[in-house]
Design a protein around this motif. Structure first.
Motif, PDB file in Angstrom:
ATOM      1  N   ASP A 338     -11.695  -2.700  -4.222  1.00  0.00           N
ATOM      2  CA  ASP A 338     -11.301  -2.460  -2.791  1.00  0.00           C
ATOM      3  C   ASP A 338     -10.772  -3.675  -2.077  1.00  0.00           C
ATOM      4  O   ASP A 338      -9.832  -3.505  -1.339  1.00  0.00           O
ATOM      5  N   ASP A 339     -11.270  -4.746  -2.455  1.00  0.00           N
ATOM      6  CA  ASP A 339     -10.485  -5.988  -1.911  1.00  0.00           C
ATOM      7  C   ASP A 339      -8.962  -6.050  -2.585  1.00  0.00           C
ATOM      8  O   ASP A 339      -7.803  -6.628  -1.599  1.00  0.00           O
ATOM      9  N   ARG A 340      -8.783  -5.802  -3.795  1.00  0.00           N
ATOM     10  CA  ARG A 340      -7.380  -6.045  -4.155  1.00  0.00           C
ATOM     11  C   ARG A 340      -6.415  -4.678  -3.587  1.00  0.00           C
ATOM     12  O   ARG A 340      -5.545  -5.078  -3.470  1.00  0.00           O
ATOM     13  N   HIS A 341      -7.304  -3.699  -3.297  1.00  0.00           N
ATOM     14  CA  HIS A 341      -6.185  -2.662  -2.747  1.00  0.00           C
ATOM     15  C   HIS A 341      -5.894  -3.035  -1.366  1.00  0.00           C
ATOM     16  O   HIS A 341      -4.795  -2.953  -0.855  1.00  0.00           O
ATOM     17  N   ILE A 342      -6.781  -3.458  -0.565  1.00  0.00           N
ATOM     18  CA  ILE A 342      -6.390  -3.787   0.978  1.00  0.00           C
ATOM     19  C   ILE A 342      -5.539  -4.964   0.836  1.00  0.00           C
ATOM     20  O   ILE A 342      -4.614  -5.103   1.856  1.00  0.00           O
ATOM     21  N   GLU A 343      -5.601  -5.908  -0.184  1.00  0.00           N
ATOM     22  CA  GLU A 343      -4.652  -7.093  -0.240  1.00  0.00           C
ATOM     23  C   GLU A 343      -3.245  -6.579  -0.521  1.00  0.00           C
ATOM     24  O   GLU A 343      -2.499  -7.023   0.055  1.00  0.00           O
ATOM     25  N   ARG A 344      -3.349  -5.487  -1.300  1.00  0.00           N
ATOM     26  CA  ARG A 344      -1.987  -5.175  -1.860  1.00  0.00           C
ATOM     27  C   ARG A 344      -1.241  -4.619  -0.576  1.00  0.00           C
ATOM     28  O   ARG A 344      -0.033  -4.621  -0.500  1.00  0.00           O
ATOM     29  N   VAL A 345      -2.014  -3.563  -0.055  1.00  0.00           N
ATOM     30  CA  VAL A 345      -1.337  -2.887   1.178  1.00  0.00           C
ATOM     31  C   VAL A 345      -0.967  -3.915   2.060  1.00  0.00           C
ATOM     32  O   VAL A 345       0.236  -3.855   2.919  1.00  0.00           O
ATOM     33  N   MET A 346      -1.804  -4.805   2.547  1.00  0.00           N
ATOM     34  CA  MET A 346      -1.335  -5.752   3.597  1.00  0.00           C
ATOM     35  C   MET A 346      -0.203  -6.529   3.181  1.00  0.00           C
ATOM     36  O   MET A 346       0.664  -6.870   4.047  1.00  0.00           O
ATOM     37  N   LEU A 347       0.092  -7.208   2.072  1.00  0.00           N
ATOM     38  CA  LEU A 347       1.057  -7.825   1.716  1.00  0.00           C
ATOM     39  C   LEU A 347       2.212  -6.946   1.316  1.00  0.00           C
ATOM     40  O   LEU A 347       3.507  -7.239   1.817  1.00  0.00           O
ATOM     41  N   GLU A 348       2.223  -6.029   0.765  1.00  0.00           N
ATOM     42  CA  GLU A 348       3.237  -5.100   0.423  1.00  0.00           C
ATOM     43  C   GLU A 348       4.030  -4.361   1.638  1.00  0.00           C
ATOM     44  O   GLU A 348       5.022  -4.369   1.700  1.00  0.00           O
ATOM     45  N   LEU A 349       3.283  -4.282   2.588  1.00  0.00           N
ATOM     46  CA  LEU A 349       3.715  -3.457   3.711  1.00  0.00           C
ATOM     47  C   LEU A 349       4.518  -4.411   4.708  1.00  0.00           C
ATOM     48  O   LEU A 349       5.258  -3.980   5.344  1.00  0.00           O
ATOM     49  N   ARG A 350       4.244  -5.653   4.544  1.00  0.00           N
ATOM     50  CA  ARG A 350       5.104  -6.522   5.263  1.00  0.00           C
ATOM     51  C   ARG A 350       6.597  -6.794   4.809  1.00  0.00           C
ATOM     52  O   ARG A 350       7.629  -7.300   5.151  1.00  0.00           O
ATOM     53  N   LEU A 351       6.916  -6.147   3.447  1.00  0.00           N
ATOM     54  CA  LEU A 351       8.158  -6.154   2.712  1.00  0.00           C
ATOM     55  C   LEU A 351       9.120  -4.921   3.136  1.00  0.00           C
ATOM     56  O   LEU A 351       8.739  -3.944   3.467  1.00  0.00           O
ATOM     57  N   ALA A 352      10.252  -5.275   3.169  1.00  0.00           N
ATOM     58  CA  ALA A 352      11.302  -4.324   3.617  1.00  0.00           C
ATOM     59  C   ALA A 352      11.392  -3.173   2.563  1.00  0.00           C
ATOM     60  O   ALA A 352      11.451  -2.040   2.910  1.00  0.00           O
ATOM     61  N   GLN A 353      10.704  -3.401   1.346  1.00  0.00           N
ATOM     62  CA  GLN A 353      10.662  -2.412   0.364  1.00  0.00           C
ATOM     63  C   GLN A 353       9.437  -1.685   0.411  1.00  0.00           C
ATOM     64  O   GLN A 353       9.260  -0.414  -0.116  1.00  0.00           O
ATOM     65  N   GLY A 354       8.667  -2.120   1.360  1.00  0.00           N
ATOM     66  CA  GLY A 354       7.410  -1.441   1.639  1.00  0.00           C
ATOM     67  C   GLY A 354       6.381  -1.298   0.573  1.00  0.00           C
ATOM     68  O   GLY A 354       6.399  -2.178  -0.315  1.00  0.00           O
ATOM     69  N   CYS A 355       5.548  -0.368   0.663  1.00  0.00           N
ATOM     70  CA  CYS A 355       4.445  -0.334  -0.415  1.00  0.00           C
ATOM     71  C   CYS A 355       4.116   1.052  -0.786  1.00  0.00           C
ATOM     72  O   CYS A 355       4.892   2.268   0.051  1.00  0.00           O
ATOM     73  N   PRO A 356       3.858   1.497  -2.145  1.00  0.00           N
ATOM     74  CA  PRO A 356       3.950   2.958  -2.495  1.00  0.00           C
ATOM     75  C   PRO A 356       3.047   3.802  -1.547  1.00  0.00           C
ATOM     76  O   PRO A 356       1.955   3.537  -1.188  1.00  0.00           O
ATOM     77  N   ALA A 357       3.440   4.863  -1.071  1.00  0.00           N
ATOM     78  CA  ALA A 357       2.811   5.841  -0.204  1.00  0.00           C
ATOM     79  C   ALA A 357       1.460   6.351  -0.942  1.00  0.00           C
ATOM     80  O   ALA A 357       0.615   6.406   0.103  1.00  0.00           O
ATOM     81  N   GLY A 358       1.326   6.318  -2.001  1.00  0.00           N
ATOM     82  CA  GLY A 358       0.011   6.906  -2.714  1.00  0.00           C
ATOM     83  C   GLY A 358      -1.178   6.061  -2.710  1.00  0.00           C
ATOM     84  O   GLY A 358      -2.251   6.136  -2.619  1.00  0.00           O
ATOM     85  N   LEU A 359      -0.714   4.410  -1.893  1.00  0.00           N
ATOM     86  CA  LEU A 359      -1.832   3.759  -1.827  1.00  0.00           C
ATOM     87  C   LEU A 359      -2.587   3.861  -0.424  1.00  0.00           C
ATOM     88  O   LEU A 359      -3.480   3.504  -0.082  1.00  0.00           O
ATOM     89  N   LEU A 360      -1.957   4.694   0.286  1.00  0.00           N
ATOM     90  CA  LEU A 360      -2.292   5.019   1.681  1.00  0.00           C
ATOM     91  C   LEU A 360      -2.918   6.426   2.143  1.00  0.00           C
ATOM     92  O   LEU A 360      -2.399   7.267   1.325  1.00  0.00           O
ATOM     93  N   ASP A 361      -3.701   6.546   3.214  1.00  0.00           N
ATOM     94  CA  ASP A 361      -4.005   7.813   3.437  1.00  0.00           C
ATOM     95  C   ASP A 361      -2.993   8.612   4.260  1.00  0.00           C
ATOM     96  O   ASP A 361      -2.648   8.006   5.044  1.00  0.00           O
ATOM     97  N   GLY A 362      -2.812   9.620   3.660  1.00  0.00           N
ATOM     98  CA  GLY A 362      -1.668  10.381   4.190  1.00  0.00           C
ATOM     99  C   GLY A 362      -1.542  10.939   5.765  1.00  0.00           C
ATOM    100  O   GLY A 362      -0.486  10.795   6.409  1.00  0.00           O
ATOM    101  N   LYS A 363      -2.785  11.316   6.113  1.00  0.00           N
ATOM    102  CA  LYS A 363      -2.925  11.560   7.570  1.00  0.00           C
ATOM    103  C   LYS A 363      -2.595  10.306   8.395  1.00  0.00           C
ATOM    104  O   LYS A 363      -2.060  10.496   9.407  1.00  0.00           O
ATOM    105  N   ALA A 364      -3.430   9.355   8.157  1.00  0.00           N
ATOM    106  CA  ALA A 364      -3.071   7.823   8.835  1.00  0.00           C
ATOM    107  C   ALA A 364      -1.674   7.543   8.809  1.00  0.00           C
ATOM    108  O   ALA A 364      -1.081   6.987   9.939  1.00  0.00           O
ATOM    109  N   VAL A 365      -0.843   7.830   7.732  1.00  0.00           N
ATOM    110  CA  VAL A 365       0.647   7.332   7.788  1.00  0.00           C
ATOM    111  C   VAL A 365       1.301   8.402   8.429  1.00  0.00           C
ATOM    112  O   VAL A 365       2.258   7.939   9.262  1.00  0.00           O
ATOM    113  N   ARG A 366       1.060   9.704   8.633  1.00  0.00           N
ATOM    114  CA  ARG A 366       1.615  10.648   9.306  1.00  0.00           C
ATOM    115  C   ARG A 366       1.673  10.170  10.704  1.00  0.00           C
ATOM    116  O   ARG A 366       2.568  10.526  11.641  1.00  0.00           O
ATOM    117  N   ARG A 367       0.217   9.810  11.326  1.00  0.00           N
ATOM    118  CA  ARG A 367       0.241   9.429  12.640  1.00  0.00           C
ATOM    119  C   ARG A 367       0.876   8.351  12.987  1.00  0.00           C
ATOM    120  O   ARG A 367       1.526   7.980  14.013  1.00  0.00           O
TER     121      ARG A 367
END
Length: 402
Positions: A338-367
């Protein structure tokens, strides 16, 4: 004084790592961070683990430091075993690394090469204060193997530098950049800080203009954080200075992105802009994409295979540990999934290339897309990428998506 170290689990005296950390070692990129904990004076806003000569006390010195740091490089090889680990990047930070002679910095680089081997196209960066180098110094840096220099410019306005307690004059920066380019460095970064008490939008524009006139291929722009325990925090608390305003900080970020983009520098991480892919700071990209690195020096942090550890803070305690043949690590933590998942999202989402959509809750992303925080088109292609508005609210976006 610098902030305290975080709590964690004990580290074995020999520094050995758990099997989970060593699994897959060599399959991930590997890097070194080398911390040089010395400064001539302590800037009022800084809470980094640095020491002036008066704060060092017995048991540590600039003259003996490189030998001690090399001792930790040798220790790293013993801990990590004989796995092939070519070093992709080396980053020397501080403090003010360029208070040490360039040949001393080169000795650390040589030790890393002897123990691990430097990758054929290794990136080797040092931070520097503009007043801590001259033309001969940067030429020697290039000769001993450095490929990139990052200068702490911070501002082009004298009254802003004064509040930050920086000792260089604005005119020093273009001079050292010229020397650095003449020495053969293709990659030069300028660090800027926005939001200093007393700075206005025009001051910030002037700093960006001055930075761009020097023609670096990389600019970093960071919002000032008033850290507890610093002189700046005490001045704000006493009402002598006004704390940075969130709305003003957002405006300064927008100004930076507009001006840097117009000059051909493109954001690749929220606080970093580069002229082209070759100008991107590869070392920081390794941090942001889950690579392994060994941090050398007092207070330095390391990460290998989901295990993170940090060294004792004071240079004297650090030197004593290595002289005794024990690890300088103070404590460590093992990140769970869980820690590694949260950290990966936190760091990769800061990048212009973004993070894989599959790491995120689809409903939250659409919101978030509906709120103008995530780009719609890249998400349809499998990547979650922040919009400009999303960059301004990145921490809140991450919280909502994880």
């Amino acid at each position: 004084m610098p902030a305290t170290l975080p709590d964690g689990d004990p580290v074995p005296a020999d520094g050995s790592l758990p099997g989970s950390a060593l699994a897959g070692l060599g399959e991930r990129p590997f890097a070194f961070y080398v911390h040089v904990p010395f400064c001539v004076t302590r800037c009022g806003y800084c809470d980094f683990n640095t020491y002036t000569a008066a704060e060092l006390g017995p048991g540590a010195s600039r003259d003996s430091y490189v030998g001690t740091a090399i001792g930790e490089v040798r220790s790293a090889r013993r801990v990590l075993g004989d796995v092939d680990l070519p070093v992709e990047t080396v980053f020397v930070g501080g403090g003010t690394p360029t208070l040490l002679p360039p040949d001393d910095l080169g000795r650390v680089l040589t030790a890393i090469d002897e123990e691990f081997g430097l990758a054929p196209h290794v990136e080797v960066t040092t931070e520097a204060n503009p007043e801590s180098v001259d033309e001969a110094y940067v030429h020697r840096l290039r000769e001993v193997g450095f490929t990139r220099v990052s200068y702490g410019m911070q501002s082009a306005r004298e009254h802003v530098l004064s509040v930050l307690e920086r000792t260089h004059t604005p005119g020093r920066v273009p001079q050292v950049v010229e020397w650095t380019r003449k020495a053969g460095f293709d990659h030069i970064n300028l660090d800027l800080i926005y939001g200093t008490p007393g700075e206005n939008d025009d001051d910030w524009r002037a700093s960006l203009e001055a930075a761009l006139e020097a023609e670096p291929d990389h600019v970093s722009a960071y919002a000032l954080i008033v850290e507890e325990g610093t002189r700046l925090a005490a001045q704000v608390r006493r009402g002598e200075l006004t704390a940075p305003d969130d709305d003003a900080m957002a405006d300064r970020y927008l100004i930076a992105d507009e001006m840097l983009s117009a000059h051909g520098l493109r954001w690749y991480e929220i606080s970093n802009w580069a002229a082209d892919p070759g100008a991107v700071c590869r070392h920081n990209m390794l941090y942001w994409t889950g690579a392994d690195w060994w941090g050398v020096g007092p207070g330095a942090h390391s990460h290998v295979g989901g295990t993170r550890w940090w060294n004792v803070k004071h240079p004297a305690a650090y030197a004593a540990r290595l002289a005794e043949g024990t690890t300088p690590a103070h404590s460590r933590e093992l990140l769970d999934e869980d820690d590694r998942h949260i950290e990966r999202v936190m760091l990769e989402l800061r990048l212009a290339q973004g993070c894989p959509a599959g790491l995120l809750d689809g409903k939250a992303v659409r919101r978030a897309i509906g709120d103008g925080l995530i780009e719609a088109a890249p998400y349809e292609e499998g990547r979650a990428v922040l919009t400009l508005r999303g960059r301004l609210l990145a921490d809140a976006v991450v919280r909502d998506l994880t």
